[in-house]
Design an enzyme around this catalytic site. Structure first.
Site, PDB file in Angstrom:
ATOM      1  N   ALA A   1       0.817  -1.214   0.000  1.00 55.84           N
ATOM      2  CA  ALA A   1       0.000   0.000   0.000  1.00 55.84           C
ATOM      3  C   ALA A   1       0.855   1.271   0.000  1.00 55.84           C
ATOM      4  O   ALA A   1       0.489   2.264  -0.628  1.00 55.84           O
ATOM      5  CB  ALA A   1      -0.952   0.002   1.190  1.00 55.84           C
ATOM      6  N   THR A   2       1.992   1.243   0.663  1.00 52.22           N
ATOM      7  CA  THR A   2       2.837   2.448   0.689  1.00 52.22           C
ATOM      8  C   THR A   2       3.235   2.835  -0.737  1.00 52.22           C
ATOM      9  O   THR A   2       3.113   4.006  -1.132  1.00 52.22           O
ATOM     10  CB  THR A   2       4.101   2.202   1.539  1.00 52.22           C
ATOM     11  OG1 THR A   2       3.689   1.900   2.876  1.00 52.22           O
ATOM     12  CG2 THR A   2       5.018   3.419   1.545  1.00 52.22           C
TER      13      THR A   2
ATOM     14  N   CYS B   1       3.602   1.565  12.215  1.00 53.81           N
ATOM     15  CA  CYS B   1       4.409   2.349  11.289  1.00 53.81           C
ATOM     16  C   CYS B   1       5.083   3.510  11.983  1.00 53.81           C
ATOM     17  O   CYS B   1       6.087   4.013  11.537  1.00 53.81           O
ATOM     18  CB  CYS B   1       3.524   2.880  10.178  1.00 53.81           C
ATOM     19  SG  CYS B   1       2.157   1.798   9.839  1.00 53.81           S
TER      20      CYS B   1
ATOM     21  N   THR C   1      10.299  -6.855 -12.643  1.00 57.83           N
ATOM     22  CA  THR C   1       9.787  -8.224 -12.723  1.00 57.83           C
ATOM     23  C   THR C   1       8.784  -8.469 -11.608  1.00 57.83           C
ATOM     24  O   THR C   1       9.016  -8.111 -10.457  1.00 57.83           O
ATOM     25  CB  THR C   1      10.961  -9.219 -12.617  1.00 57.83           C
ATOM     26  OG1 THR C   1      11.860  -8.947 -13.696  1.00 57.83           O
ATOM     27  CG2 THR C   1      10.471 -10.658 -12.697  1.00 57.83           C
TER      28      THR C   1
ATOM     29  N   ASN D   1      -6.355   3.011  10.546  1.00 59.14           N
ATOM     30  CA  ASN D   1      -5.595   1.875  11.060  1.00 59.14           C
ATOM     31  C   ASN D   1      -5.366   1.922  12.565  1.00 59.14           C
ATOM     32  O   ASN D   1      -4.887   0.958  13.134  1.00 59.14           O
ATOM     33  CB  ASN D   1      -4.245   1.774  10.336  1.00 59.14           C
ATOM     34  CG  ASN D   1      -3.523   3.094  10.267  1.00 59.14           C
ATOM     35  OD1 ASN D   1      -4.040   4.080   9.746  1.00 59.14           O
ATOM     36  ND2 ASN D   1      -2.315   3.138  10.793  1.00 59.14           N
TER      37      ASN D   1
ATOM     38  N   HIS E   1      -0.775  -8.050   2.956  1.00 55.41           N
ATOM     39  CA  HIS E   1      -0.454  -8.565   4.300  1.00 55.41           C
ATOM     40  C   HIS E   1      -1.438  -8.151   5.385  1.00 55.41           C
ATOM     41  O   HIS E   1      -1.312  -8.606   6.530  1.00 55.41           O
ATOM     42  CB  HIS E   1       0.990  -8.210   4.685  1.00 55.41           C
ATOM     43  CG  HIS E   1       1.250  -6.795   5.103  1.00 55.41           C
ATOM     44  ND1 HIS E   1       1.326  -6.428   6.428  1.00 55.41           N
ATOM     45  CD2 HIS E   1       1.462  -5.672   4.389  1.00 55.41           C
ATOM     46  CE1 HIS E   1       1.591  -5.123   6.503  1.00 55.41           C
ATOM     47  NE2 HIS E   1       1.676  -4.644   5.281  1.00 55.41           N
TER      48      HIS E   1
ATOM     49  N   GLN F   1      -6.691  -1.108   5.259  1.00 58.42           N
ATOM     50  CA  GLN F   1      -7.334  -1.765   6.405  1.00 58.42           C
ATOM     51  C   GLN F   1      -8.742  -2.254   6.086  1.00 58.42           C
ATOM     52  O   GLN F   1      -9.275  -3.103   6.795  1.00 58.42           O
ATOM     53  CB  GLN F   1      -7.440  -0.785   7.588  1.00 58.42           C
ATOM     54  CG  GLN F   1      -6.139  -0.434   8.243  1.00 58.42           C
ATOM     55  CD  GLN F   1      -5.506  -1.591   9.006  1.00 58.42           C
ATOM     56  OE1 GLN F   1      -6.164  -2.578   9.353  1.00 58.42           O
ATOM     57  NE2 GLN F   1      -4.217  -1.480   9.260  1.00 58.42           N
TER      58      GLN F   1
END
Ligand SMILES: *Cc1c(COP(=O)(O)O)cnc(C)c1O
Length: 394
Positions: A75-76, A330, A244, A155, A205, A183
């Site tokens: 997401a970042t 974070c 890739t 979050n 994740h 989230q």
């Protein structure tokens, strides 16, 4: 109290990989290891087929088309691509961006960088429960506004934003709308078409997939969005994200998305039931606590509680077998109080006494029972042993 298996209640920071996701991924590490960009042999074709299946699965979860999914590292990265990509691609239309004080650092940090190169950013305040006002948003829009970025679910406190109303407003005003759904996706229904979202960031994740893989939804029609790529090279992913592809990760993300599509409704009830049990248990057993976030418009697994007079660091240290967090993972490397808790009006003192619980797919009922008892005991002990500090607050 010794030798109990650790209890994981930090599912907002990350989630374990579902064993069914691992099973889907393994062949792509050992057997189908080709590069999906290799068009001249079966190894490449097999890998490409795995990626395409995953693209369908992720698209289905958010009601997008397959060719609107750009795979990223999480997401970042998706947020960086969305915000910087729009800023660069739509610069001739204007230089104003509207977001919210309680967004993730990936959004806030990117906005700060854009300010340094000539953009102007409005950060809307939220109310006591973490809600942003659509009227405030409407007032903030100018004829220079090109982008609005508002997260679906917070979050730290789990509060859900009025995405439908925001999307409608942005569409009416011809302004692009990005939403950080890291989230929310897989926990609450997300439909990019009915919500009028143009760009949506997601990550594997947080939905029981592997770390290091995510996606950006980029709308292809009504209107078609043109982003400036931020990572250039071989032109993968519609030229928007070269490099890739992480095939096993993408396949795992797809499987996680498919499982979320199937199990979301059931899981929301089960997880919500356990969260409510934890909340009710703590409210009845522990004095002088406050709940943060909206009581109803909230993620079903989220519980943010302030234990007045009890430093969260101390509480966490005294119950090492329970994994919870102060604020967001974070930012927990820094001792500064959470920007989200500050935005909803908590004092620095109360922020430092706040714990975030994240109930998840693999949480068991006896773990909730244990946690309630353990916290009641440890909070009671801390308050008794440092009563001056606690009483000074009352
Ligand atoms: C976890 C999270 C992110 C960052 O996602 P990564 O995939 O870890 O980069 C962004 N926004 C929100 C709301 C999150 O919860």
């Amino acid at each position: 109290m010794t030798e109990r298996a650790p209890i994981y209640l930090d599912n907002h920071a990350t989630t374990p990989v579902d064993p069914r996701v691992v099973d889907a991924m393994l062949p792509y590490l050992t057997t189908f290891y080709g590069n999906p960009a290799s068009r001249q042999h079966g190894f490449g074709w097999r890998a490409e087929a795995g990626v395409q299946k995953a693209r369908r699965q992720v698209a289905a979860l958010i009601h997008a088309e397959e060719n609107e999914i750009i795979f990223t590292s999480g997401a970042t990265e998706s947020i960086n691509l969305a915000l910087k990509g729009v800023a660069e691609g739509y610069r001739s239309r204007g230089n104003h961006i509207v977001t919210v004080e309680t967004e993730h650092h990936a959004v806030l940090g990117t906005c700060q960088t854009l300010e340094r190169v000539g953009f102007s950013v409005t950060r809307l305040a939220v109310d006591r429960n973490g809600h942003v006002s659509v009227d405030d948003l409407e007032r903030a829009i100018t004829d220079r506004t090109i982008l609005v970025s508002v997260m679906v679910a917070n979050n730290e406190i789990g509060t859900l934003a009025p995405i439908d109303a925001i999307g409608k407003l942005c569409r009416e005003r011809g302004i692009l709308f990005h939403s950080d759904a890291a989230q929310a996706v897989g926990k609450v229904p997300v439909d990019v078409r009915s919500m009028n979202v143009d760009l949506l960031s997601l990550t594997a994740h947080k939905i029981y997939g592997p770390k290091g893989v995510g996606a950006l939804f980029v709308r292809k029609s009504g209107p078609r969005i043109f982003l400036a790529p931020q990572i250039e090279g071989g032109g993968h992913e519609e030229g928007l994200r070269s490099g890739t592809l992480n095939v096993p990760g993408i396949v795992g993300f797809g499987e996680a998305a498919a499982l979320a599509s199937l199990e979301m409704d059931h899981e929301r009830e089960r997880v919500g039931g356990l969260r409510d049990k934890l909340e009710d248990g703590l409210v009845s057993r522990v004095e002088d606590i406050a709940l943060n976030g909206d009581r109803t418009e909230r993620l079903s697994g989220n519980l943010s509680i302030t234990f007045r007079g009890v430093k969260a660091d101390k509480l966490i240290m005294d119950m090492k077998e329970i994994a919870v967090s102060t604020g967001s993972a974070c930012s927990s490397a820094s001792p500064r109080p959470s920007h989200v808790l500050r935005a909803i009006g908590l004092s620095d003192e109360d922020s430092h006494c706040t714990i975030r619980f994240g109930v998840g797919r693999f949480t068991k009922e006896d773990e909730i029972d244990y946690t309630i008892n353990r916290i009641a005991e440890v909070v009671g002990r801390i308050r008794k042993t440092s009563p001056t500090q606690y009483l000074a607050l009352s």
